[in-house]
Design an enzyme around this catalytic site. Sequence first.
Site: not given
Lengths: 309, 256
Positions: A124, B50-52
Amino acid sequence: MLAIDRLHSNQGGMAPTMDTSTEKVMDLHAAVSRFVPDGAHLSIGGFTCNRNPMAAVYELIRQKKTGLHLYAHSNGQGVDELVGSGCVARIEIAYAGTGRFAPTCIRFRKAVESRAVAVEDYSNYQMTLRFLAGAMGVPFMPTRSALGTDIIRRWGFSEQERRSDPRLPDEKLVVMDNPFGAWAETERVVLVPAIRPDVTLLHVQKAGRDGTARIEGLTFADVEQAKAASHVIVTCEELMDAGELRSQPHLNQIPGIIVDAVVHAPHGAYPTACYRYYDYDPAFLNDYLPVLRLRPGLPERLPHRSHGR
Amino acid sequence: MPDYNARELMAVAAARKINDGEIVFCGTGISMLAAMAAKHISAPNSIIIFETGAIDSQLEEIPMAVGDPRVMYGASSNTGLADSFALMQNRTTGRHVVGILGAAQIDKFGNLNSTVVGDYAHPKVRFSGSGGAADVASFVDRTIIFMQHERRKFVSKVDYLTSPGWLDGPAGRRRAGLTGSGPSAVISNLAVMGFDADSREMFLEAYFPGTTPQAVLDHMEFSVDLSRARELEPPTAAELKILREIVDPQRLILGG
């Protein structure tokens, strides 16, 4: 001919343009047929079950686009519909899944296992950096991510394929020693190549007629993906007067000058979520697998909802 | 019969491993339970990220994915992937991050495969791919890994090395150019595994009540040191109450 000139003349795709007009609203059919030719290098925004540009994805499917080269970091439903509908030839991705609903995207899995699509794996953060490099106009970005792993060692696209295709960098990535010695306590980095899509598709909450766009909630890598692309199609829940968005510019992320088409598409992320407008639809996402199993011929799409808005 | 299921025990076992003040990187599923439980049980000052892009989330309701808008609830700030991953490797915050990961396969050095079973070019089974797992495993100082304990998952060699554990031993990460440490624990539906401080090989730290060290070994392709194994303390009534009434009252992840 100098190598650099040859490279430029071979870039293919559509030349980047900057559109400063204040009226970019068009319908979805017009936007997709104008900016997404077969074989386009396409990037789609959103993340797993959130803000996938589904209305635009379904339009690509209706127009039977083929040979697309797709870029995403972690995408779920949008990737699965495009891959399952036979629109995609090659995909560069970090994660294909829809969270608890489909830990691995169902038709993506089938297409990769049957080698109907070629896949190149990154992480990612690597994909995010690749979009950022494209947005910045530099050839690559460095990171320590995935050193020592098969993401570095195993290539999905062969060296020969890469060298014969001017739209692909010659290497998947390059590991090098830190040219600044041990500065920042780093001995080695991996360089990940810029992504320069022909077109990026985003679904946002609010957009102005001039392309100014406002994402509410998590932005994922949407802003980098938009800035890396030659053309940007924005679909939106609410089409607004640009002046209204410009009266609170601190809430906007996408400047109108990088956007080519604005499409009013309420529920355009459905069945994925669009914060402050609707949640993902767990019933739809849970039905997706059993419906596909009932129809092993792979339906073009789930028919009951993909046209409706 | 004990009045708890394997998922409840796994979540509690993981929550106990989270130290107060740590920044917990959360993935999808049971790791969210563990992070939420830790905040209510042993680590009230832990931070969930969170990566988001949600930083210091309060998590009112269990998100169904890290991309679920629910991750934003009560967060200190909302950003995107670039910012979130920067925080994980930045010299101020990075060293406090504990990552919680899962995978399809794991080897004795804690290297993870979440990409394919079989050959990469001709996979028998294709999985989702790295997502942020390889990033987290590369950057942070400590990882906790959730696994289902099966022979085909605890393998001598992973079919594809997606996320770096200790690579090929104590010097592996350093040789590859990775900073930070590797995995510190594996929590399965049968046991808690640690990694030896010298060899960096997996060992059996604790087996779940109702199983035995040998039964754990029977579910693995490679063998591990059993000499340090003890029986895991079952979840307390207080831990179960928090898990069931505060963390996941709808049993979305805890199951039936």
